[in-house]
Design an enzyme around this catalytic site. Structure first.
Site, mmCIF file in Angstrom:
data_model
loop_
_atom_site.group_PDB
_atom_site.id
_atom_site.type_symbol
_atom_site.label_atom_id
_atom_site.label_comp_id
_atom_site.label_asym_id
_atom_site.label_seq_id
_atom_site.Cartn_x
_atom_site.Cartn_y
_atom_site.Cartn_z
ATOM 1 N N GLU A 119 24.063 -35.082 16.953
ATOM 2 C CA GLU A 119 25.010 -35.795 16.096
ATOM 3 C C GLU A 119 26.157 -36.387 16.917
ATOM 4 O OE1 GLU A 119 24.761 -36.457 12.998
ATOM 5 O OE2 GLU A 119 23.477 -34.963 12.019
ATOM 6 N N HIS A 142 30.935 -29.537 12.405
ATOM 7 C CA HIS A 142 29.925 -29.826 11.385
ATOM 8 C C HIS A 142 29.077 -28.585 11.176
ATOM 9 C CE1 HIS A 142 26.558 -31.333 9.192
ATOM 10 N NE2 HIS A 142 25.732 -31.187 10.205
ATOM 11 N N HIS A 144 26.749 -26.101 7.808
ATOM 12 C CA HIS A 144 25.962 -26.169 6.574
ATOM 13 C C HIS A 144 26.320 -25.018 5.623
ATOM 14 C CE1 HIS A 144 22.722 -28.022 9.457
ATOM 15 N NE2 HIS A 144 23.693 -28.885 9.188
ATOM 16 N N HIS A 214 23.310 -31.993 2.890
ATOM 17 C CA HIS A 214 23.230 -31.774 4.331
ATOM 18 C C HIS A 214 24.270 -30.768 4.810
ATOM 19 C CE1 HIS A 214 23.109 -33.809 8.609
ATOM 20 N NE2 HIS A 214 23.180 -32.487 8.664
#
Length: 269
Positions: A119, A142, A144, A214
């Site tokens: 990413e 980032h 989840h 996501h």
């Protein structure tokens, strides 16, 4: 080989903080396999010796021109590396990169030639925006979070600020410590420039952005603060989902009470 961290306690602290947060993400179940990414802008800690380090990789194209990143340095989680391993062995599962003068490629300078996160385009686009806007934010996380991702499977929560107001209303701390709320981005292919561009656009208004079905992306002054905002939002989601599992719709804080919090904490929205 001598580590870039030797005799550089401030840089070592940055890496230690990344490792600590990586451990939290794994412990919470938010980082399955190699899921999630962390990047930290460490340019201000790059001394002359670091700037003179030769590359230990070929130049790699970013895929986009990022003019504000010229000569910048970042510590990045490696692609296909696990958060639980980054927590234990950060220098074997992450790397320091330097953005080349063309602002469109990078090279690894230390400690190992670990290719950065898949990413990276999204992360570097965010850092480019932050620098260009004059922000002092240095960290992008980032991950989840199970509860927050679950909520994005309900189309009703994807409308602008619906989820923000719901999560704010679950507990006062969320209104206070996530004062800009939660941006929402419709599903886009992971690692795509479409996702990167949409995220940058949302950062004009939010510090935490939800990628539909996501995960969550958070930006802040440091990696701990970026983690804390996600953690706080997740707590609100857990309160909401727990109440629903008990068979009732949670009442939440009223608009009057949330306005009271806004005034008391001098919040922006």
């Amino acid at each position: 080989m001598k580590s870039i961290l030797e005799s550089r306690p401030k840089l070592a602290k940055q890496v230690a903080d990344v490792a600590e947060v990586a451990g939290y993400l794994w412990q919470k179940g938010w980082a399955e396999r190699n899921g999630g990414n962390i990047t930290v802008n460490v340019t201000e800690l790059a001394d002359d010796e670091i700037k003179a380090l030769p590359a230990i990789s070929e130049k790699v194209q970013i895929g986009n021109m990022l003019p504000h990143l010229k000569g910048c340095y970042f510590f990045c989680k490696g692609t296909n590396k696990r958060m639980r391993d980054l927590a234990r062995w950060p220098m074997e599962n992450g790397s320091f990169i330097r953005i080349c003068d063309n602002c469109a490629s990078y090279e690894i300078i230390a400690d190992n030639p670990v290719k950065p996160t898949s990413e990276l385009a999204s992360h570097l686009s965010m850092h480019n925006y932050l620098i260009g806007s004059g922000s002092n934010y240095k960290a992008v996380v980032h991950t989840h979070p199970i509860d927050l991702v679950a909520m994005t499977h309900n189309p009703a929560f994807l409308k602008k600020d619906v989820l923000t107001k719901l999560l704010w209303s679950m507990i006062p701390e969320t209104r206070a410590f996530c004062p800009k709320g939660l941006g929402i981005i419709p599903y886009a292919l992971p690692s795509s420039f479409e996702l990167a561009d949409a995220t940058v656009k949302q950062l004009e208004e939010y510090d935490v952005v939800m990628w539909e079905k996501h995960g969550v992306c958070s930006v802040s002054e440091n990696v701990m603060e970026a983690f804390d905002m996600i953690d706080t939002l997740s707590k609100s989601a857990q309160i909401y989902l727990t109440a629903k599992s008990m068979g009732f719709e949670p009442e939440g804080l009223s608009d009057v009470l949330m306005e009271e919090l806004k005034v008391a904490f001098n919040l922006p929205k």
